[in-house]
Design an enzyme around this catalytic site. Structure first.
Site, PDB file in Angstrom:
ATOM      1  CB  CYS A   1     -26.692   3.582   6.330  1.00 22.44           C
ATOM      2  SG  CYS A   1     -25.331   2.621   6.661  1.00 22.44           S
TER       3      CYS A   1
ATOM      4  CB  CYS B   1     -18.553   4.378   5.057  1.00 25.77           C
ATOM      5  SG  CYS B   1     -18.693   2.748   4.406  1.00 25.77           S
TER       6      CYS B   1
ATOM      7  CB  CYS C   1     -24.671   0.358  -0.125  1.00 28.03           C
ATOM      8  SG  CYS C   1     -23.193   0.534   1.074  1.00 28.03           S
TER       9      CYS C   1
ATOM     10  CE  LYS D   1      -0.965   2.439   3.109  1.00 28.87           C
ATOM     11  NZ  LYS D   1      -1.118   2.485   5.346  1.00 28.87           N
TER      12      LYS D   1
ATOM     13  CB  CYS E   1     -24.821   6.936   2.873  1.00 22.06           C
ATOM     14  SG  CYS E   1     -23.528   6.445   1.354  1.00 22.06           S
TER      15      CYS E   1
END
Length: 386
Positions: free
Chosen positions: A326, A319, A336, A249, A329
């Site tokens: 949620c 998130c 989702c 990463k 969102c």
């Protein structure tokens, strides 16, 4: 023609030379206790040792033989009886070679299928992120290079920031990079870190997670860069991952930010968590490396450099790992599969307001102040990461 059996050798320590470095090699019959698997030239050395059970210790070295089982019968000097010693495994010294680092896997043999409606979800996240300033936007690892003027130091500052960011919030990492820069003289360079004492580095980065181990990694990485890479950050994933404390990463993000090379996606816990919540992996991936390979197989190449910061900021503000918001969102309308329905309510304990009202008889009314999170906050102020 039948091949004759290899000669059998019985090793006997001389009873007249106590502590002598010489032992005799006596050929004997196949019924003897000592046998060799195959014929090899051997050296026998006997050094001073304390006798144990009327037997004398022998050190046996084999030349040209990696591993051989040898049974030795040693005669006791007085009684003439013999005892069999347990089998001894002898290994050649210096035969182990250092492990080579495995190259970082770049692609899947069979690409992962493109998820349905992924572009709708991606664009919805971009639209939400355009109205929210997350910690990664102002204190991410790519910001460390802005305080440096020399390109070589800019690349090194990016690498140091990434090394410190592991399991540490952006705010803490950003502050630690600033303190480390001041502690080594005002500029993050390879030479400055090589000269710096471990205690100086530790004092500057003591707020980040695993700061003791990261102190060692930084010192070792700086020395490697000085010795092997002309005091600059390497330009390949495998070379970066050969540095202590640097994983895939960090390597992919460092190449994107330091060298502007787009060779892969930097996947951290936010990207790993969110893409699995969105159902983009079938079956769900178990670690960030699996997530990276899946994403790289179908996500358009031009989106590789931006997806990390996009999803990290989304994971820091909406998130969340625990208690995702949620209800605020835009993905909760079917984009989702992990979206929670209803309003998230947080109750603050310890703030009960008691009001006493007397009507017909004594009566106590208790009201609890609650904080509901059912609307997006002012876009001008960043959402809390807590």
């Amino acid at each position: 023609m039948k091949r004759s059996a290899s000669p059998v050798i019985l090793l006997r320590a001389s009873e007249h030379l106590s502590g002598s470095p010489v032992s005799t090699l006596t050929p004997t019959s196949e019924s003897s206790h000592t046998t060799l698997r195959r014929s090899k030239r051997i050296k026998v050395e006997s050094g001073p040792s304390e006798p144990r059970d009327d037997a004398r210790s022998l050190l046996v070295k084999f030349e040209g033989l990696e591993e051989t089982t040898l049974q030795v019968a040693v005669d006791a000097p007085a009684t003439g009886t013999s005892k069999r010693k347990p089998a001894t495994r002898v290994k050649r010294e210096g035969t182990t070679s250092p492990k080579k680092q495995k190259p970082i896997k770049q692609a899947l043999e069979t690409p992962h299928p493109t998820p349905a409606r992924w572009s709708e979800a991606y664009n919805a996240i971009k639209e939400m992120r355009s109205r929210i300033v997350a910690p990664v936007d102002t204190m991410g690892c790519n910001r460390a290079q802005l305080e440096e003027t020399i390109p070589q130091n800019q690349r090194f500052a990016t690498l140091i920031s990434l090394m410190l960011s592991s399991q540490t919030k952006d705010e803490v990492t950003f502050a630690a990079v600033g303190k480390l820069r001041e502690a080594v003289g005002g500029s993050l360079s390879v030479d400055a870190l090589v000269r710096a004492d471990d205690s100086v580095i530790s004092d500057a980065i003591c707020k980040v997670a695993f700061w003791r181990r990261k102190t060692q990694y930084i010192k070792q990485a700086a020395q490697r860069l000085c010795d092997d890479f002309d005091s600059d950050v390497p330009k390949t994933v495998d070379e970066l991952c050969s540095l202590p404390g640097v994983g895939p990463k960090m390597a992919f993000l460092c190449l994107q930010d330091a060298w502007k090379l787009n060779v892969g996606i930097g996947v951290d816990v936010h990207v790993h968590r969110i893409t699995n919540r969105l159902g983009w992996h079938k079956p769900p991936t178990k670690n960030p490396e699996e997530t990276r390979l899946n994403l790289q197989s179908w996500l358009p190449l031009e989106l590789h450099p931006e997806i990390n910061a996009l999803l990290v900021g989304f994971g820091q503000t909406i998130c969340l790992p625990v208690g995702p918001r949620c209800d605020t969102c835009k993905l909760n309308d079917g984009l989702c599969p992990s979206a929670r329905k209803g309003t998230t309510t947080r109750v603050k304990t310890g703030k009960a307001v008691v009001a006493a009202a007397r009507k017909a008889g004594p009566e106590v009314e208790i009201a609890i102040e609650t904080e509901t999170v059912d609307s997006v906050r002012d876009p001008s102020s960043p959402l809390s990461d807590a």
